[in-house]
Design an enzyme around this catalytic site. Structure first.
Site, short mmCIF file in Angstrom:
data_model
loop_
_atom_site.label_atom_id
_atom_site.label_comp_id
_atom_site.label_asym_id
_atom_site.label_seq_id
_atom_site.Cartn_x
_atom_site.Cartn_y
_atom_site.Cartn_z
CD GLU A 151 0.28 1.08 3.14
OE1 GLU A 151 -0.14 2.16 2.70
OE2 GLU A 151 1.14 1.00 4.03
CG PHE A 152 2.46 2.91 -2.52
CD1 PHE A 152 3.82 2.98 -2.24
CD2 PHE A 152 2.00 1.85 -3.29
CE1 PHE A 152 4.70 2.03 -2.73
CE2 PHE A 152 2.87 0.88 -3.78
CZ PHE A 152 4.22 0.98 -3.50
CG ASN A 208 7.10 4.85 2.55
OD1 ASN A 208 6.52 5.53 1.70
ND2 ASN A 208 6.45 4.11 3.42
CG LEU A 250 11.54 19.48 -2.71
CD1 LEU A 250 11.82 20.21 -4.01
CD2 LEU A 250 12.85 19.10 -2.03
CB CYS A 260 4.77 5.06 6.68
SG CYS A 260 3.14 4.28 6.55
#
Length: 446
Positions: A151-152, A208, A250, A260
């Site tokens: 999963e993201f 990640n 950024l 995570c």
């Protein structure tokens, strides 16, 4: 398609709700009886925008149900998704005990051929390991395949990230199993990348870790900006317009947190060390982030000399906006450091107060509004960039403070809003500080 999901945390619940929304019949299984009772009546145990509406709609449509029974939940399931936690061990590796138990429970209750999808974030080789466990405990006449499908999801936008994902990763050595999982997602019209199982496992950690490294890099640039008199917001904007770099992640501040990035960076580093790979970049990413989380306290000590007896107001406790998650939140380190130095700390967060009390309840005070938090404060520290804080009228806010001093850990305010104040000391991250008195104004740095 009939889908069973093991685990109703952020990933399991968000996935279950979204799969039912696109027409699948989903049964979510969890051993927590109280949580299942809440979910059955449409009450989500987690704060996630849009989740409860979809939860209620799909329960009413009889496409989504919840149970503590593996026997009931796995009945006729064509695909079984494992979405249990893989918390960090003391050595930085992933604790697979919840995953192992889920695999054994599935194998014991499984009565039909199926596909087991591991959505939990796991080290390389875990899917093969779980398949062996299941083979040892499964009935002889049952066949299954184990597929990696990382999963993201970002907390605070999990529904959007599921329904409008950039890509879907499917890792399998079995083409038919991979195609079945692809079919489950087909109505979402999202690009699918099919890889080997091990590549899929590594994609999640690599993604990640890269994003975490990008955050640590811009925070180092921010520290340099303060030393040379540059503005990190302008620097990041100029960098981000380069398509090779991109604008995301950024944003300089007080470091990353959550469930995570900290865990996954350490787990990837642990994997590299096990394989005798010198991944010093990850070591520096972790070290930079640890230092960055202490930045506001360092600034306060430079400004005051000592914070003993000072009333410090923290605006924001969750590790990011639009979530109540306190895991690895920078606010924890900040609050503990301030209290150890003798400060009186009072904090407010729009949704994370209850979770914060479980961690910090015995050392700080909690307020029910920004106004209550800031009243008679010697300084404010902005820790989480909630919209409520970004929209504050700064000139009015500082009037209720004992001293008009703001340490902005998320760069919530632009220069015009600060300069509109008659008297203020404003200390952002990676930008010149603004100090305005009755008859003078200057920019400085801490």
């Amino acid at each position: 398609m009939r889908v069973a999901i093991i685990g109703t945390g952020y990933v399991g619940l968000s996935t279950g709700v979204c799969l039912s929304e696109i027409g699948h019949h989903v049964t979510c299984i969890d051993i927590d009886e109280q949580k299942i009772k809440q979910l059955r009546i449409g009450i989500s145990p987690i704060y996630e925008p849009g989740l409860e509406d979809l939860l209620a709609n799909n329960i009413a449509a009889e496409r989504l149900r919840f149970t503590t029974s593996y026997k009931e939940g796995l009945e006729l399931a064509e695909i079984i998704i494992i979405a249990v936690g893989t918390p960090q061990r003391d050595d930085g590796g992933a604790d697979l005990s919840y995953l192992e138990k889920a695999a054994k429970d599935i194998a014991y209750h499984l009565k039909q051929n199926t596909i087991v999808v591991i959505k939990s974030t796991v080290p390389v080789g875990t899917n093969e390991y779980i398949k062996k466990i299941m083979e040892e405990h499964c009935r002889k006449n049952i066949s299954f395949e184990v597929v990696s499908n990382p999963e993201f999801l970002r907390q605070g936008s999990a529904i959007q990230d599921t329904m409008q994902a950039d890509r879907i990763i499917i890792g399998s050595e079995n083409k038919e199993a991979a195609e079945k999982v692809r079919e489950m997602y087909s109505s979402l019209n999202i690009p699918v990348i099919v890889t080997s199982t091990r590549s899929a496992e590594l994609i999640k950690y690599a993604s990640n870790a890269f994003l975490a490294s990008k955050i640590s890099f811009i925070n180092e640039i921010a520290n340099l900006c303060e030393s040379v008199g540059a503005d990190v917001i302008d620097v990041a904007k100029g960098m981000g317009k380069d398509k090779r770099i991109g604008e995301a992640f950024l944003y300089a501040g007080i470091g990353y947190g959550g469930s995570c990035f900290p865990k996954d960076v350490k787990a990837l580093l642990h994997t590299a060390q096990l394989n005798k790979i010198n991944f010093s970049m990850l070591e520096q990413t972790i070290a930079i982030n640890n230092d960055q989380q202490a930045l506001l306290v360092k600034k306060a000590l430079i400004r005051f000399g000592s914070v003993k007896g000072k009333k410090i107001a923290l605006l924001g406790l969750a590790f990011k906006p639009e979530t109540d998650d306190m895991r690895e939140a920078p606010s924890i380190k900040i609050a503990r450091s301030l209290t150890q130095l003798g400060a009186e700390v009072i904090a407010y967060d729009p949704v994370a107060i209850n979770n914060a009390k479980k961690i910090l309840g015995d050392i700080i005070q909690f307020a029910s509004s920004v106004h209550e938090t800031a009243t008679n404060a010697d300084a404010i520290m902005i820790v989480t960039e909630w919209k409520e804080f970004k929209d504050l009228e700064v000139a009015s806010l500082i009037k209720i403070m004992k001293h008009p001093i703001i340490f902005d850990g998320r760069n919530c305010f632009n220069e015009d809003r600060i300069r509109a104040c008659d008297i203020i000391e404003y200390y952002p991250v990676g930008r010149p500080a603004i100090v305005k008195g009755m008859d003078n104004e200057r920019t400085t740095s801490l």
